[in-house]
Each structure stands twice: as C-alpha cells, then as structure tokens.
Scaffold this active site. Sequence first.
Site, mmCIF file in Angstrom:
data_model
loop_
_atom_site.group_PDB
_atom_site.id
_atom_site.type_symbol
_atom_site.label_atom_id
_atom_site.label_comp_id
_atom_site.label_asym_id
_atom_site.label_seq_id
_atom_site.Cartn_x
_atom_site.Cartn_y
_atom_site.Cartn_z
ATOM 1 N N GLN A 1 47.446 52.122 43.446
ATOM 2 C CA GLN A 1 46.072 51.684 43.731
ATOM 3 C C GLN A 1 45.137 52.880 43.888
ATOM 4 O O GLN A 1 45.448 53.832 44.592
ATOM 5 C CB GLN A 1 46.090 50.824 45.013
ATOM 6 C CG GLN A 1 44.769 50.203 45.374
ATOM 7 C CD GLN A 1 44.308 49.135 44.389
ATOM 8 O OE1 GLN A 1 45.100 48.333 43.905
ATOM 9 N NE2 GLN A 1 43.025 49.124 44.077
ATOM 10 N N LYS B 1 47.350 41.206 44.988
ATOM 11 C CA LYS B 1 48.237 41.381 43.833
ATOM 12 C C LYS B 1 49.670 41.034 44.232
ATOM 13 O O LYS B 1 50.381 40.337 43.507
ATOM 14 C CB LYS B 1 48.169 42.838 43.330
ATOM 15 C CG LYS B 1 46.866 43.162 42.617
ATOM 16 C CD LYS B 1 46.701 44.660 42.402
ATOM 17 C CE LYS B 1 45.326 44.968 41.819
ATOM 18 N NZ LYS B 1 45.039 46.408 41.779
ATOM 19 N N ASP C 1 49.346 49.902 34.413
ATOM 20 C CA ASP C 1 47.896 50.119 34.319
ATOM 21 C C ASP C 1 47.501 50.696 32.954
ATOM 22 O O ASP C 1 46.313 50.797 32.644
ATOM 23 C CB ASP C 1 47.450 51.116 35.410
ATOM 24 C CG ASP C 1 46.644 50.431 36.501
ATOM 25 O OD1 ASP C 1 46.211 49.288 36.275
ATOM 26 O OD2 ASP C 1 46.448 51.033 37.569
#
Length: 285
Positions: free
Chosen positions: A96, A52, A119
């Site tokens: 994460q 990412k 997210d």
Amino acid sequence: MATIIDGRALAKKINAQTHKRVAKLNQQGIHPGIAVVIAGDDSASLIYTRNKHKKAMKLGINSILRKFPRDISQNELLAEIDNLNKDDSIDAILVQQPLPPQIDQKTITNAILPEKDVDGLNPLNLGKLFANQNTNHPIACTPRGIMRMLKEYEVQLKGQNAVIVGRSILVGKPLLALLNNADATVTMAGRNTRDLTKLTQTADILIVAAGVPHLIGAADVKAGATVIDVGINRLSTGKLTGDVDFDSVKEKAGLITPVPGGVGPMTIATLMEQTVDLAQWRHHG
Ligand code: NAD
C-alpha cells in the site's frame, strides 16, 4: 444528459465471476492468496487495506494483512517482501502506498517478484505492457478496471482522441500504454501542461487522475465525450469528490463516472480478479 457509468454494478458482476473462479480453482487444489502490506498508520491507507482484505475473504481468496510500524527500515521491509516472494501460498503481493519517507518506493516495487506483482508496477510488467506483449502479465488495477468499463459501455477507442490528465506510474502511465495499444490517439497532461482546457476540449475520451477537486468543469469538456473521473478527494466537509465537477459535466458529456461509485469499486474488483489470474498463471501457465 450523460449516461452514468455504474462502477458498483459492474464491480459486482466481476466479483461474482471471481468468486466462481475461486471455487473452481479450489476443486483443483489451488487456493489463491493475496498479501497486503502496509507500513505506518496513514488512516486512509488503513481503511483501503482493510477493505481489500475483507473483500478478498468474502470472495474466498486467502488474504493476509502484514502491518508494520512507521519506522520499519527499508532492509526489514525488503526481507518481509522476500519472505512473501518465497511463500508458495501467496500469489499476489500488494504494498500500500504511500510508504514512510525512509523507504524508497521504487526499490520495494522492484523487489516484488514480477509473477506476484498484482499492482503491475514492476518495470518488467510495465515494459511488457508498453511493448504490447500478449503474454500473461499483471496490469495496474485502476487502469485495467477503466479499460473494462470502457469495454462494457462499448466506447470506441480506435482512432479516437484520448486525453489523460495525470502522469503517475499507478494510473496515467499504464493507461497511456493501454489506450495506445487499443489504437487511440493519446495525449497525456500534467501539472506543467500549458492550456489544459484547449487540450481536454479535443478529447473524445477524457480520463482525469490529478487529485485536484473539480479540476475539470463543463467548459473543459467536448459535448458527448466519455469522462472517467479517477480522483478521490475528501473535502473539509468530509464529503468525497472527484477531479471532475460531476453536476455540470454530466449535462454535457455522453458518458460519465460518478465519485464515489465509479472507478473506485472497479479498482478493488480488478485487484481480486487479477489475484486469481496470478494464481491461475502460476499453476497452469
Ligand atoms: P499522483 O499525485 O501520483 O499524480 C498526480 C498527477 O496529476 C501528476 O502527474 C501531476 O502532474 C498531475 N496534476 C496535478 N495537478 C494537476 C493540474 N492542476 N493539472 C494537470 N495535471 C495535474 O496521483 P495518483 O496516485 O495518480 O492519483 C490521482 C488521483 O486519483 C488521486 O485523487 C487519487 O486518490 C486517485 N486514485 C484513485 C484510485 C481509484 O481506485 N479510484 C486509484 C488510484 C488513485
């Protein structure tokens, strides 16, 4: 034989658009920035976060990687999130998963400023999604990427039967809202669902996110259905495989995503796209 949905090609197209949008924002003095936070040394998570980070840099997005030891306390992590919330150069914060056991995932998710919650897991953003409010708010990247794939391949949703296998907050639940907002008739299954096959056979659109290799075979699928495989499972051979038995199901489905090369690349492309959205919304409303 199904048409194979090319997630890599679509992700490339989205990345090219994102790259251009970043250049345009840079001319206005806006430099989109993402912070990727990782706690611990889970090897798959380290690979994902590095990927990412690299992709963001490639698209001109400022990216910082904040790596913390596995024994970081919840309060220490919350303090780090607070710093990122206050940091004006950061538009998007991604923590994460999985987090070490001493840290409560929900507490961390709730601590991320909703305007920086790339997210889309903060309850405020999830609430807006379920309320179908057409305001600018982030949506979980995997579900948003799946909706984009369905749109690109002109899959009709209105009035269609959609079945989602997997009830997670990261994939299943936001998809439930998105498909429902698109006026599909949505059913969601989990590990306690009785007679899964009977249910999946009704699906015009079948989305599988269970994390069980080859859970879905040809007998579970209606002829001509659109089958989206979210699962990423590493077999003992080292090979990556999805939740769908691709070789047999592709003979029966109308459209199907491969693993790898389907949903995975779309998730990262959507993450980058949404980082730029967040920067744009924060500066222009
Ligand atoms: P999770 O473990 O949080 O949730 C799994 C869900 O599947 C649960 O709701 C569970 O009830 C259900 N389930 C498990 N076994 C089942 C069974 N036998 N029958 C029916 N339902 C069953 O998982 P998650 O985070 O949603 O991830 C699911 C899979 O998708 C994993 O393989 C993960 O690696 C993958 N994933 C991929 C991407 C991507 O970008 N491609 C993104 C997120 C997750």
